[in-house]
Design a protein around this motif. Sequence first.
Motif, mmCIF file in Angstrom:
data_model
loop_
_atom_site.group_PDB
_atom_site.id
_atom_site.type_symbol
_atom_site.label_atom_id
_atom_site.label_comp_id
_atom_site.label_asym_id
_atom_site.label_seq_id
_atom_site.Cartn_x
_atom_site.Cartn_y
_atom_site.Cartn_z
ATOM 1 N N PRO A 114 0.831 -1.211 0.000
ATOM 2 C CA PRO A 114 0.000 0.000 0.000
ATOM 3 C C PRO A 114 0.859 1.251 0.000
ATOM 4 N N ALA A 115 0.318 2.312 -0.560
ATOM 5 C CA ALA A 115 1.020 3.598 -0.517
ATOM 6 C C ALA A 115 1.035 4.125 0.910
ATOM 7 N N GLY A 116 2.108 4.811 1.270
ATOM 8 C CA GLY A 116 2.169 5.455 2.576
ATOM 9 C C GLY A 116 1.129 6.563 2.675
ATOM 10 N N PRO A 117 0.716 6.932 3.886
ATOM 11 C CA PRO A 117 -0.374 7.898 4.064
ATOM 12 C C PRO A 117 -0.176 9.206 3.296
ATOM 13 N N SER A 124 -9.427 8.260 -4.014
ATOM 14 C CA SER A 124 -9.982 6.966 -3.613
ATOM 15 C C SER A 124 -9.619 6.699 -2.154
ATOM 16 N N PRO A 125 -10.411 7.212 -1.221
ATOM 17 C CA PRO A 125 -10.068 7.090 0.197
ATOM 18 C C PRO A 125 -9.894 5.639 0.633
ATOM 19 N N ALA A 126 -8.831 5.390 1.385
ATOM 20 C CA ALA A 126 -8.568 4.051 1.896
ATOM 21 C C ALA A 126 -9.318 3.840 3.211
ATOM 22 N N TYR A 127 -9.591 2.573 3.513
ATOM 23 C CA TYR A 127 -10.214 2.201 4.776
ATOM 24 C C TYR A 127 -9.181 1.454 5.620
ATOM 25 N N GLY A 128 -9.224 1.696 6.914
ATOM 26 C CA GLY A 128 -8.225 1.108 7.794
ATOM 27 C C GLY A 128 -6.960 1.950 7.806
ATOM 28 N N SER A 129 -6.186 1.811 8.862
ATOM 29 C CA SER A 129 -4.924 2.552 8.961
ATOM 30 C C SER A 129 -3.899 1.964 8.000
ATOM 31 N N PHE A 130 -2.858 2.742 7.713
ATOM 32 C CA PHE A 130 -1.793 2.225 6.863
ATOM 33 C C PHE A 130 -1.174 0.985 7.486
ATOM 34 N N GLU A 131 -0.964 1.000 8.795
ATOM 35 C CA GLU A 131 -0.356 -0.147 9.476
ATOM 36 C C GLU A 131 -1.217 -1.399 9.326
ATOM 37 N N ASP A 132 -2.534 -1.226 9.430
ATOM 38 C CA ASP A 132 -3.433 -2.370 9.275
ATOM 39 C C ASP A 132 -3.394 -2.903 7.848
ATOM 40 N N ARG A 133 -3.409 -2.006 6.876
ATOM 41 C CA ARG A 133 -3.392 -2.434 5.475
ATOM 42 C C ARG A 133 -2.064 -3.096 5.116
#
Length: 253
Positions: A114-117, A124-133
Amino acid sequence: MTTFVVGDDHARAVFARCDNVQLRWLGPYTMHRFGHGGAFETLKIVMVKSGDTLIYMLGGQDVRQDLFRFRLKERDDVSVAITDLAEQYVAAVHWLTTLLDFPLKVAIVGVMPPAGPFWDDPRSPAYGSFEDRRAVRVALNAALETKCAERGVVFIAVPKRYETPNGALAPCLSDGRGHIAADVAHHLCSEVERAVGTELGHPPYRLLERLKLQLARDQAIRAGNAAALRDLGEIATAPPLRPAAGHRPSTSS
């Protein structure tokens, strides 16, 4: 013999410039949808023959949105949800091969980091934190590798060079929207070629053009300019494509 790639926007970014690939772009398609009846889409858009190669690349949308929006709400145990997703997807890929009475190479490409925050795609908003993804992506790739080995499907891991030390997509190799930039996609293409023994015909960018793009990316990253990185991604983008004939892209899972 023909090499077909069936996949999402990540597949488009990597394979659209390959001269020896017939790309069947599905849009923002999910592994979940493919594993729940979506495999029939392949029968509409790919006409394989004996000795052909069929490569699937999905999962980015599952990690980015679908798992956190829907699937993890249905499962208390995250590991169970990930294992089920991998099992259903690989089983669907394998099922398609059982319909044929001739040899066919079949492979699955792993899910991209995943891309970093800061470098994420604001459209395209992501769901969940970056760490979770990041954790889900690692677990999902591990499950895919296991399930592929069980069913005799080739699993192709995404080269580590596309990751930062913290498991994010390396901005210097991205299009600024979470995909691999077209001018550096040859690293993954080479990995695919080694895994399936097929020449993809990925034309390299000219050296001067690559150097200019890389220098501009480095400057954008040092300046923390996400908009400039996305603009560079548009310059080095894959050619525009229409969805695969017989398929209508959908954002639904």
